[in-house]
Write a protein that holds these residues in place. Sequence first.
Motif, PDB file in Angstrom:
ATOM      1  N   LYS A  40       0.988  -1.110  -0.015  1.00  0.00           N
ATOM      2  CA  LYS A  40       0.010   0.085   0.069  1.00  0.00           C
ATOM      3  C   LYS A  40       0.714   1.261  -0.038  1.00  0.00           C
ATOM      4  N   ASP A  41       1.861   1.127   0.897  1.00  0.00           N
ATOM      5  CA  ASP A  41       2.697   2.490   0.986  1.00  0.00           C
ATOM      6  C   ASP A  41       3.744   2.805  -0.096  1.00  0.00           C
ATOM      7  N   THR A  42       3.999   1.731  -1.069  1.00  0.00           N
ATOM      8  CA  THR A  42       4.813   2.061  -2.118  1.00  0.00           C
ATOM      9  C   THR A  42       4.095   2.136  -3.387  1.00  0.00           C
ATOM     10  N   GLY A  43       2.629   1.729  -3.339  1.00  0.00           N
ATOM     11  CA  GLY A  43       1.952   1.457  -4.627  1.00  0.00           C
ATOM     12  C   GLY A  43       2.065   0.407  -5.565  1.00  0.00           C
ATOM     13  N   MET A  44       3.029  -0.590  -5.017  1.00  0.00           N
ATOM     14  CA  MET A  44       3.262  -1.722  -5.839  1.00  0.00           C
ATOM     15  C   MET A  44       2.261  -2.953  -5.381  1.00  0.00           C
ATOM     16  N   GLY A  45       2.681  -3.977  -6.169  1.00  0.00           N
ATOM     17  CA  GLY A  45       1.738  -5.077  -5.705  1.00  0.00           C
ATOM     18  C   GLY A  45       2.410  -5.894  -4.969  1.00  0.00           C
ATOM     19  N   ARG A  46       1.838  -6.634  -3.905  1.00  0.00           N
ATOM     20  CA  ARG A  46       2.407  -7.404  -2.883  1.00  0.00           C
ATOM     21  C   ARG A  46       3.193  -8.681  -3.468  1.00  0.00           C
ATOM     22  N   GLU A  47       2.365  -8.972  -4.555  1.00  0.00           N
ATOM     23  CA  GLU A  47       3.440 -10.379  -5.291  1.00  0.00           C
ATOM     24  C   GLU A  47       4.582  -9.745  -6.020  1.00  0.00           C
ATOM     25  N   SER A  48       4.567  -8.669  -6.572  1.00  0.00           N
ATOM     26  CA  SER A  48       5.809  -8.100  -7.040  1.00  0.00           C
ATOM     27  C   SER A  48       7.016  -7.776  -5.910  1.00  0.00           C
ATOM     28  N   LEU A  49       6.483  -7.470  -4.755  1.00  0.00           N
ATOM     29  CA  LEU A  49       7.282  -7.143  -3.842  1.00  0.00           C
ATOM     30  C   LEU A  49       7.952  -8.237  -3.331  1.00  0.00           C
ATOM     31  N   TYR A  50       7.254  -9.368  -3.101  1.00  0.00           N
ATOM     32  CA  TYR A  50       7.729 -10.659  -2.858  1.00  0.00           C
ATOM     33  C   TYR A  50       8.547 -11.261  -3.558  1.00  0.00           C
ATOM     34  N   LYS A  51       8.335 -11.022  -5.103  1.00  0.00           N
ATOM     35  CA  LYS A  51       9.209 -11.672  -5.796  1.00  0.00           C
ATOM     36  C   LYS A  51      10.680 -10.678  -5.865  1.00  0.00           C
ATOM     37  N   ALA A  52      10.536  -9.190  -5.986  1.00  0.00           N
ATOM     38  CA  ALA A  52      11.689  -8.292  -6.159  1.00  0.00           C
ATOM     39  C   ALA A  52      12.573  -8.631  -4.681  1.00  0.00           C
ATOM     40  N   LEU A  53      12.016  -8.885  -3.569  1.00  0.00           N
ATOM     41  CA  LEU A  53      12.647  -8.993  -2.366  1.00  0.00           C
ATOM     42  C   LEU A  53      13.145 -10.405  -1.978  1.00  0.00           C
ATOM     43  N   SER A  54      12.930 -11.210  -2.852  1.00  0.00           N
ATOM     44  CA  SER A  54      13.293 -12.665  -2.576  1.00  0.00           C
ATOM     45  C   SER A  54      14.579 -12.912  -2.513  1.00  0.00           C
ATOM     46  N   GLY A  55      15.333 -12.203  -3.185  1.00  0.00           N
ATOM     47  CA  GLY A  55      16.891 -12.565  -3.041  1.00  0.00           C
ATOM     48  C   GLY A  55      17.009 -13.289  -4.534  1.00  0.00           C
ATOM     49  N   GLU A  56      15.769 -13.616  -5.210  1.00  0.00           N
ATOM     50  CA  GLU A  56      15.955 -14.282  -6.505  1.00  0.00           C
ATOM     51  C   GLU A  56      15.630 -13.297  -7.700  1.00  0.00           C
ATOM     52  N   GLY A  57      14.776 -12.158  -7.098  1.00  0.00           N
ATOM     53  CA  GLY A  57      14.437 -11.189  -8.177  1.00  0.00           C
ATOM     54  C   GLY A  57      15.482 -10.267  -8.516  1.00  0.00           C
ATOM     55  N   ASN A  58      15.439  -9.306  -9.266  1.00  0.00           N
ATOM     56  CA  ASN A  58      16.224  -8.283  -9.626  1.00  0.00           C
ATOM     57  C   ASN A  58      15.799  -6.867  -9.549  1.00  0.00           C
ATOM     58  N   PRO A  59      15.334  -6.486  -8.397  1.00  0.00           N
ATOM     59  CA  PRO A  59      14.698  -5.009  -8.216  1.00  0.00           C
ATOM     60  C   PRO A  59      15.522  -3.761  -8.781  1.00  0.00           C
ATOM     61  N   SER A  60      14.907  -2.943  -9.281  1.00  0.00           N
ATOM     62  CA  SER A  60      15.662  -1.827  -9.839  1.00  0.00           C
ATOM     63  C   SER A  60      15.910  -0.973  -8.502  1.00  0.00           C
ATOM     64  N   PHE A  61      16.780  -0.050  -8.727  1.00  0.00           N
ATOM     65  CA  PHE A  61      17.168   0.944  -7.490  1.00  0.00           C
ATOM     66  C   PHE A  61      16.120   1.720  -7.221  1.00  0.00           C
ATOM     67  N   LYS A  82      11.906   2.989  -3.039  1.00  0.00           N
ATOM     68  CA  LYS A  82      10.504   3.117  -2.771  1.00  0.00           C
ATOM     69  C   LYS A  82      10.144   2.132  -1.413  1.00  0.00           C
ATOM     70  N   VAL A  83      11.042   0.955  -1.345  1.00  0.00           N
ATOM     71  CA  VAL A  83      10.823   0.184  -0.231  1.00  0.00           C
ATOM     72  C   VAL A  83      11.510   0.723   0.947  1.00  0.00           C
ATOM     73  N   THR A  84      12.649   1.034   0.718  1.00  0.00           N
ATOM     74  CA  THR A  84      13.527   1.816   1.924  1.00  0.00           C
ATOM     75  C   THR A  84      12.769   2.915   2.515  1.00  0.00           C
ATOM     76  N   ASN A  85      12.020   3.985   1.762  1.00  0.00           N
ATOM     77  CA  ASN A  85      11.412   4.993   2.111  1.00  0.00           C
ATOM     78  C   ASN A  85      10.298   4.473   2.804  1.00  0.00           C
ATOM     79  N   ALA A  86       9.326   3.756   2.378  1.00  0.00           N
ATOM     80  CA  ALA A  86       8.315   3.183   2.923  1.00  0.00           C
ATOM     81  C   ALA A  86       8.427   2.533   4.214  1.00  0.00           C
ATOM     82  N   LEU A  87       9.566   1.918   4.400  1.00  0.00           N
ATOM     83  CA  LEU A  87       9.661   1.373   5.796  1.00  0.00           C
ATOM     84  C   LEU A  87      10.587   2.200   6.493  1.00  0.00           C
TER      85      LEU A  87
END
Length: 104
Positions: free
Chosen positions: A56-77, A82-87
């Motif tokens: 909700k805070d990032t405006g991104m999908g929950r599934e997309s976040l799980y994938k990006a932050l799984s250690g196997e995804g390749n999130p953009s900077f 967005k994640v660090t700011n929201a946290l």
Amino acid sequence: MTIKLKRWDSAEHLQTDEDIELYLQACFEEAGDDAAFIAKALGNVARARSMTQLAKDTGMGRESLYKALSGEGNPSFGTILKVTNALGLKFNVHLSDDSDPKMA
């Protein structure tokens, strides 16, 4: 006698802001140049805090976040920011002890 083992989940042990801060500091020290390691660490923090709220805070999908932050995804900077700011996390940059003084 049967022993039941449970997979270690860092997120279960990140209960306070201090826990999170110390965990991320240790992860940055350990990671070297392994971006996936840091993404996974942020994913653990996100799960500890609430992935649903982070979505909700990032405006991104929950599934997309799980994938990006799984250690196997390749999130953009941009996603990492967005994640660090929201946290509520902030980066603190300083020169390492082994840095070249000519670069300062």
